[in-house]
Scaffold this motif. Structure first.
Motif, mmCIF file in Angstrom:
data_model
loop_
_atom_site.group_PDB
_atom_site.id
_atom_site.type_symbol
_atom_site.label_atom_id
_atom_site.label_comp_id
_atom_site.label_asym_id
_atom_site.label_seq_id
_atom_site.Cartn_x
_atom_site.Cartn_y
_atom_site.Cartn_z
ATOM 1 N N PHE A 1 8.033 151.195 -51.013
ATOM 2 C CA PHE A 1 8.787 152.364 -50.652
ATOM 3 C C PHE A 1 10.335 152.295 -51.151
ATOM 4 O O PHE A 1 10.915 153.103 -51.997
ATOM 5 C CB PHE A 1 8.928 152.872 -49.178
ATOM 6 C CG PHE A 1 9.736 153.951 -48.781
ATOM 7 C CD1 PHE A 1 9.166 155.284 -49.206
ATOM 8 C CD2 PHE A 1 11.180 153.722 -48.339
ATOM 9 C CE1 PHE A 1 10.096 156.520 -49.107
ATOM 10 C CE2 PHE A 1 11.841 154.924 -48.011
ATOM 11 C CZ PHE A 1 11.546 156.219 -48.183
ATOM 12 N N ASN B 1 12.185 153.893 -54.242
ATOM 13 C CA ASN B 1 13.082 155.257 -53.723
ATOM 14 C C ASN B 1 14.420 154.375 -54.226
ATOM 15 O O ASN B 1 15.657 154.838 -53.829
ATOM 16 C CB ASN B 1 12.999 155.381 -52.386
ATOM 17 C CG ASN B 1 12.076 156.768 -52.407
ATOM 18 O OD1 ASN B 1 11.354 157.033 -53.200
ATOM 19 N ND2 ASN B 1 11.810 156.967 -50.974
ATOM 20 N N ARG C 1 11.575 158.091 -41.147
ATOM 21 C CA ARG C 1 10.256 158.403 -41.063
ATOM 22 C C ARG C 1 9.354 157.851 -42.121
ATOM 23 O O ARG C 1 8.386 157.480 -41.637
ATOM 24 C CB ARG C 1 10.261 160.090 -40.912
ATOM 25 C CG ARG C 1 8.812 160.575 -40.780
ATOM 26 C CD ARG C 1 8.829 162.021 -40.545
ATOM 27 N NE ARG C 1 9.060 162.752 -41.750
ATOM 28 C CZ ARG C 1 10.364 163.290 -42.226
ATOM 29 N NH1 ARG C 1 11.310 163.337 -41.410
ATOM 30 N NH2 ARG C 1 10.517 163.813 -43.347
ATOM 31 N N LYS C 2 9.839 157.869 -43.228
ATOM 32 C CA LYS C 2 8.980 157.273 -44.199
ATOM 33 C C LYS C 2 8.782 155.642 -44.239
ATOM 34 O O LYS C 2 7.597 155.328 -44.230
ATOM 35 C CB LYS C 2 9.489 157.558 -45.563
ATOM 36 C CG LYS C 2 9.410 158.918 -46.025
ATOM 37 C CD LYS C 2 8.088 159.338 -46.324
ATOM 38 C CE LYS C 2 8.039 160.915 -46.883
ATOM 39 N NZ LYS C 2 6.703 161.477 -46.916
ATOM 40 N N GLU D 1 6.339 154.975 -41.229
ATOM 41 C CA GLU D 1 5.013 155.372 -41.831
ATOM 42 C C GLU D 1 4.386 154.207 -42.684
ATOM 43 O O GLU D 1 3.385 153.857 -42.702
ATOM 44 C CB GLU D 1 4.720 156.608 -42.657
ATOM 45 C CG GLU D 1 5.084 157.909 -41.931
ATOM 46 C CD GLU D 1 5.292 159.367 -42.712
ATOM 47 O OE1 GLU D 1 5.213 159.207 -43.833
ATOM 48 O OE2 GLU D 1 5.443 160.194 -42.075
ATOM 49 N N LYS E 1 14.187 159.218 -44.437
ATOM 50 C CA LYS E 1 14.041 157.861 -44.908
ATOM 51 C C LYS E 1 13.371 157.002 -43.764
ATOM 52 O O LYS E 1 12.394 156.127 -44.117
ATOM 53 C CB LYS E 1 15.283 157.035 -45.347
ATOM 54 C CG LYS E 1 15.026 155.892 -46.051
ATOM 55 C CD LYS E 1 16.259 155.137 -46.471
ATOM 56 C CE LYS E 1 16.082 153.793 -47.064
ATOM 57 N NZ LYS E 1 17.306 153.241 -47.568
#
Length: 85
Positions: A38, A42, A66-67, A70, A64
């Motif tokens: 990620f 990103n 939250r991602k 995950e 960000k």
């Protein structure tokens, strides 16, 4: 009795080979985490987002976070899967 020992040795070799393969797959799978992926994918977006202000910045930081949560959950599930084998 020797034939039984040979069969048992072959069974142990198969088990050892299976364990070695699982460990090799596990190490390869865990070598790069979802969090690392990620962040790598990103990186350019993150640089551009540094210029955000106000609610846009807050929304981006929440997305960000939250991602990343995950990604961490996927990493944890992936590790649990390999550990269960």
């Amino acid at each position: 009795m020797d034939a039984i020992q040979e069969v048992l040795q072959e069974i142990q070799k198969i088990k050892d080979t299976r364990k070695a393969r699982i460990n090799a797959y596990k190490e390869a799978s865990l070598a790069t985490s979802h969090r690392q992926l990620f962040n790598t994918l990103n990186a350019d977006i993150d640089i551009k987002a540094q210029g955000l202000i106000g609610s846009n910045k807050t929304e981006y930081e929440a997305m960000k976070a939250r991602k990343l949560a995950e990604a961490d959950a996927r990493d944890k599930a992936n590790k649990a899967f390999w550990d269960s084998l």
